[in-house]
Design an enzyme around this catalytic site. Structure first.
Site, mmCIF file in Angstrom:
data_model
loop_
_atom_site.group_PDB
_atom_site.id
_atom_site.type_symbol
_atom_site.label_atom_id
_atom_site.label_comp_id
_atom_site.label_asym_id
_atom_site.label_seq_id
_atom_site.Cartn_x
_atom_site.Cartn_y
_atom_site.Cartn_z
ATOM 1 N N GLU A 14 0.801 -1.228 0.000
ATOM 2 C CA GLU A 14 0.000 0.000 0.000
ATOM 3 C C GLU A 14 0.830 1.272 0.000
ATOM 4 O O GLU A 14 0.468 2.247 -0.647
ATOM 5 C CB GLU A 14 -0.946 0.013 1.213
ATOM 6 C CG GLU A 14 -2.092 -0.970 1.093
ATOM 7 C CD GLU A 14 -3.051 -0.863 2.268
ATOM 8 O OE1 GLU A 14 -3.298 0.266 2.733
ATOM 9 O OE2 GLU A 14 -3.541 -1.907 2.722
ATOM 10 N N ASP A 98 -2.327 -4.452 3.422
ATOM 11 C CA ASP A 98 -2.441 -4.661 4.868
ATOM 12 C C ASP A 98 -3.362 -5.826 5.219
ATOM 13 O O ASP A 98 -4.324 -6.126 4.498
ATOM 14 C CB ASP A 98 -2.954 -3.388 5.556
ATOM 15 C CG ASP A 98 -1.908 -2.285 5.550
ATOM 16 O OD1 ASP A 98 -0.732 -2.585 5.270
ATOM 17 O OD2 ASP A 98 -2.269 -1.129 5.829
ATOM 18 N N TYR A 332 1.519 -4.623 13.253
ATOM 19 C CA TYR A 332 0.416 -3.907 12.592
ATOM 20 C C TYR A 332 -0.483 -3.243 13.638
ATOM 21 O O TYR A 332 -0.870 -3.846 14.631
ATOM 22 C CB TYR A 332 -0.387 -4.873 11.733
ATOM 23 C CG TYR A 332 -1.362 -4.192 10.814
ATOM 24 C CD1 TYR A 332 -0.946 -3.180 9.950
ATOM 25 C CD2 TYR A 332 -2.716 -4.549 10.802
ATOM 26 C CE1 TYR A 332 -1.830 -2.550 9.102
ATOM 27 C CE2 TYR A 332 -3.614 -3.934 9.946
ATOM 28 C CZ TYR A 332 -3.168 -2.923 9.101
ATOM 29 O OH TYR A 332 -4.049 -2.296 8.268
ATOM 30 N N ARG A 334 -3.564 -1.811 13.381
ATOM 31 C CA ARG A 334 -5.034 -1.856 13.307
ATOM 32 C C ARG A 334 -5.470 -3.264 13.709
ATOM 33 O O ARG A 334 -5.562 -4.158 12.878
ATOM 34 C CB ARG A 334 -5.525 -1.498 11.897
ATOM 35 C CG ARG A 334 -5.238 -0.057 11.521
ATOM 36 C CD ARG A 334 -5.838 0.311 10.172
ATOM 37 N NE ARG A 334 -5.596 1.711 9.855
ATOM 38 C CZ ARG A 334 -4.558 2.167 9.177
ATOM 39 N NH1 ARG A 334 -3.640 1.310 8.731
ATOM 40 N NH2 ARG A 334 -4.401 3.446 8.931
ATOM 41 N N HIS A 379 -4.935 -10.570 14.171
ATOM 42 C CA HIS A 379 -3.534 -10.170 14.266
ATOM 43 C C HIS A 379 -3.032 -10.376 15.678
ATOM 44 O O HIS A 379 -3.750 -10.819 16.556
ATOM 45 C CB HIS A 379 -3.373 -8.684 13.920
ATOM 46 C CG HIS A 379 -4.043 -8.285 12.650
ATOM 47 N ND1 HIS A 379 -4.816 -7.162 12.555
ATOM 48 C CD2 HIS A 379 -4.070 -8.867 11.434
ATOM 49 C CE1 HIS A 379 -5.292 -7.058 11.324
ATOM 50 N NE2 HIS A 379 -4.855 -8.080 10.634
#
Length: 855
Positions: A14, A98, A332, A334, A379
């Protein structure tokens, strides 16, 4: 993008920053190219699509199973062209966007646009940290695109479009043009409005108590009155919002009651320790960070906005140059997962043992489970990619924001694997006559995780509870000596307004929105003028009141917490493949018995105009072209006054309203209140405008004198008005430039030529002389006044700068001004790249043409 001609496998990520980091890991084995975020979206207006695709809801054919129409915005054409060119010669394509719904959707959209040749394998790889080991592991475990996740994100986007494009025009028509409504945005605004309504309805209660300073064998101790005659006295928690006593078993002491007690106890003997109670306690180690808890804690401890936190976390995740290597520093960001990998836990435990000692290490690793409603992302929690990478060791490679946030994440991760803290709590009761006084203490027996981390709180006073309060050694039946008595007055406080931290916490608790959306939600409600942020508090405006009242009256379920959480759950069910992706769309748009949102909006538009927000006492807040205003009285005899700029609704008291209306009733808008004449004999008139009171000078060339916000208009007489009428005051000449003192929209200031300096008070503009002004100019500038300065380093040579005319982003060759309303500290690398690309595509600015005036 790599230029290695031998590379035939293309990796699409991204962001350019992440692409550069990954390329270093792979050392030319692959081509890595960035999409720069989303590559296409629903059109914003029907003119962007062919006539046959112009539907009643822009970009969505609601009559054909909500089939969406996507367009590539002009600013993304260059990115798409680069992606297509890179994919042209690839023999394999790996989508590495992502690892969440949005990332899955971006990868899918990229695939639809590049249209790889038939037979070219396309696979998906995911990783939750940008490290060489994680990238290598991802390359060994490719998978296909998860269409359920893609559909869930698509359903979310379309649902937001149906809500916004259906209800925003109604809010604009009924309340004020330019306003918008949003599926989660409107609920967040309503939460702030409900809290402000509670503050408006709140009735403060006054109560009194006593505090005694005692001598305990040479050591001072302070005790507070707990009970009288065996009845506990009322504290702040004993009162209801209407100012009445909730608990009839509590004794409400008034001023005269406490005065009598003080008189009785002053000089009384003995003061005897009647009870000592000690109890052990445990303070639990904090959980590792999720997106929401990171935003909450960064707001509490660092004063970061949610969007600022996410922007800084993005940079830490994508990778930083650490001299000998470039690597992602955190996982990560989020996520709503609380799990940690075995490697991460092992690293943290080794560090704890070596840095703090084996006594701080639990026998077994700590495991955490997510309890938030609608938890969905698979995650890890947010953690450093290596616990051995200590904040102090890498601080020189980070900017200030990055350093502070990394330090917070590192400490929290280490603390979550440490032992709990052990405390001993002590309560001591001291009896005098029929009164019992109490003191409470806390001693930390074993600090545990507190050696590494202390959690923040929304209430500054709450944080004091985590600190030790050691009481002197005392024994039961010990006689203490009275040193002094103090009478204390208290007033109950209304419920606190939401902060960004507490609002995120509330949204998460109610299952509204998702971790990746909280920052944008809070930013949107501020950008739209629904909420102002002041000293961390989120203060709703009267515009928010009106929009909320309209939606509550016409569409109550759409701003209901349970309904919004239900829609979020259905989107989760789509992501898990449990229900078709059109189910939540049909439920929202068509409703039951053909009573859909479209029909209800049409009916609402045809109803009587939205009238007002009722403040009580016959006073209402109405809305005109220039914004909200106060009104009182029957039609034809209505007295009106502008709502003062920046006054919170709950702070607009009855007295303040009456003052504003009385001021307007005393004079007509054309005549004003006469203040006499200035030194030249010109009439001076006090008027009230939308932005507050001002003085109008009725000279041959009439002019207005702005008044400071903190001035009391009742104190303005002819003498003060004459002084104010001299503004802007010319103080003389310095260094060949005229020096002037004045009051502007941002407060009082003094200027010399183009050099502006703020003054502490508006009174300084009247008292300042040239000598004092020159002393001010001799001081170095600070903050924004210092001219061009660096606000933020985004990496890769891209920086956010503060210039003379405002903030801008630059890569050394191209400068791009920031869009209106953008917080420069919240700008991320992706947005900066888009702004610079758009500026380059537009080409150099055309020279301005000046027309010569005819003689």
């Amino acid at each position: 993008m790599s230029t290695n001609s031998k590379s035939k496998t293309l990796i699409i990520v991204e962001s350019p920053t992440k692409a550069r980091t990954i390329e270093r890991f792979l050392e030319g084995e692959y081509s890595v190219v960035a999409s720069n975020g989303h590559v296409r979206d629903l059109p914003t207006k029907n003119t962007e699509v062919p006539k046959e695709q112009r539907y009643k809801v822009v970009g969505v054919d609601v009559d054909k199973d909500f089939a969406p129409v996507y367009v590539v915005p002009d600013r993304k054409q260059r990115d798409v062209a680069q992606l297509k060119a890179a994919a042209k010669d690839a023999t394999r394509i790996l989508l590495a966007t992502d690892e969440d719904r949005e990332g899955e959707s971006i990868g899918w959209h990229v695939l639809q646009l590049i249209k790889p040749k038939k037979g070219i394998p396309v696979e998906r790889i995911v990783f939750h940290e940008v490290t060489k080991e994680a990238i290598r592991a991802a390359l060994l475990n490719p998978r296909s695109v998860d269409t359920d996740l893609v559909r869930a994100q698509e359903a979310r986007r379309i649902l937001d479009r149906l809500f916004g494009y259906s209800l925003s025009p109604l809010v604009g028509q009924k309340v004020q043009q330019g306003l918008s409504a949003g599926r989660v945005q409107s609920v967040a605004v309503r939460l702030c409005v409900i809290r402000e309504r509670e503050r408006m309805a709140f009735v403060p209660a006054g109560y009194w108590d006593l505090s005694a300073d005692l001598d305990a064998g040479g050591t001072a101790v302070t005790v507070e009155l707990y009970s009288v005659g065996g009845i506990p006295i009322a504290d702040g928690n004993a009162f209801a919002a209407d100012g009445t006593l909730k608990d009839p078993k509590r004794l409400w002491l008034k001023q005269e009651d406490v005065a009598r007690l003080a008189q009785k106890l002053d000089g009384h003997e003995p003061w005897t320790v009647s009870r000592i109670e000690k109890s052990p306690g445990t303070m639990k180690a904090p959980t590792p960070f999720t997106t929401s808890s990171l935003q909450i804690e960064a707001n509490r401890k660092l004063n970061f906005s949610s969007s600022r936190t996410m922007s800084v976390a993005q940079r830490l995740f994508e990778g930083k140059d650490l001299g000998s290597e470039r690597v992602g520093l955190i996982t990560y960001h989020r996520t709503d997962s609380l799990s940690l990998s075995e490697r991460a836990v092992s690293e943290a435990r080794k560090l704890i043992e070596s840095q703090y000692g084996a006594e701080y290490l639990p026998d077994k690793p700590r495991l955490y489970r997510t309890s938030a409603k609608g938890a969905q992302e698979a995650h890890e929690a947010i953690r450093p990619t290596s616990a051995d990478r200590k904040p102090a060791d890498i601080a020189r490679f980070l900017d200030d924001d990055e350093r502070r946030l990394y330090d917070l994440i590192w400490k929290r991760t280490v603390a979550c694997q440490m032992k709990d803290a052990q405390v001993e709590r002590t309560q001591v009761d001291v009896t005098a006559d029929d009164c019992v006084f109490r003191a409470s203490g806390k001693r930390i027996v074993f600090p545990g995780f507190l050696r590494a981390y202390v959690e923040g709180a929304d209430d500054p006073n709450a944080e004091l509870g985590d600190k030790e309060k050691i009481l002197p050694a005392m024994s039961e039946r010990q006689v203490l000596k009275l040193v002094s008595l103090d009478i204390l007055a208290h007033t109950t406080k209304p419920p606190a307004r939401y902060t960004e931290a507490s609002l995120v916490k509330k949204l998460e608790e109610e299952g509204i929105g998702r971790p990746s959306t909280y920052a944008s939600i809070i930013k949107t409600i501020q950008d739209r003028g629904y909420v102002n942020s002041e000293s961390k508090a989120l203060i709703p405006t009267f515009t928010a009141f009106a929009a909320t009242q309209l939606l509550e009256d016409r569409f109550p379920e759409l701003v209901d917490l349970k309904f919004t959480a239900h829609m979020e759950q259905e989107l989760d069910d789509v992501a898990e493949g449990k229900i078709p992706w059109t189910t939540p769309l049909k439920e929202f748009y068509f409703g039951e018995d053909s009573n859909g949102i479209a029909e209800r909006v049409t009916a609402a538009k045809n109803e009587a105009p939205f009238q007002f927000v009722d403040l009580g006492g016959g006073v209402t807040v109405r809305f005109g072209r220039k914004g909200p205003f106060l009104a009182k009285g029957p039609e034809g005899e209505t007295v009106t006054a502008d709502v003062p700029e920046g006054v919170p609704p709950a702070d607009l008291t009855v007295e303040k309203v009456e003052e504003l209306l009385r001021a307007r009733a005393d004079w007509t808008p054309d005549e004003g209140r006469a203040l006499g004449t200035d030194e030249q004999g010109n009439a001076m008139v006090l008027l009230v405008g939308r932005y507050g009171p001002y003085i109008k000078i009725e000279s041959p060339k009439p002019r207005n004198v702005s008044l400071p916000k903190d001035i009391d208009t009742n104190e303005i007489d002819e003498q003060l008005a004459r002084k104010l009428a001299t503004l802007p005051r010319k103080l003389g000449t310095s260094q060949g430039e005229e020096v002037t003192a004045a009051i502007g929209p941002y407060g009082p200031y003094v200027k010399r030529g183009k050099d502006y300096r703020n003054l502490d008070s508006w009174r300084d503009t009247l008292a300042l002389d040239l000598e004092r002004a020159e002393a001010i100019f001799a001081q170095p500038k600070v903050g924004r006044a210092a001219g061009k300065s660096e606000l933020k380093d985004l990496g890769g040579g891209v920086k956010v700068m503060q210039g003379r005319y405002g903030p801008y982003v630059t890569d050394g060759e191209t400068n791009a001004t920031l869009p209106k309303g953008t917080d420069p500290l919240d700008l991320d690398a992706d947005t900066a790249s888009e702004l610079l690309a758009k500026k380059r595509a537009a080409g150099p600015a055309k020279p301005r043409k000046f027309r010569r005036k005819k003689a």
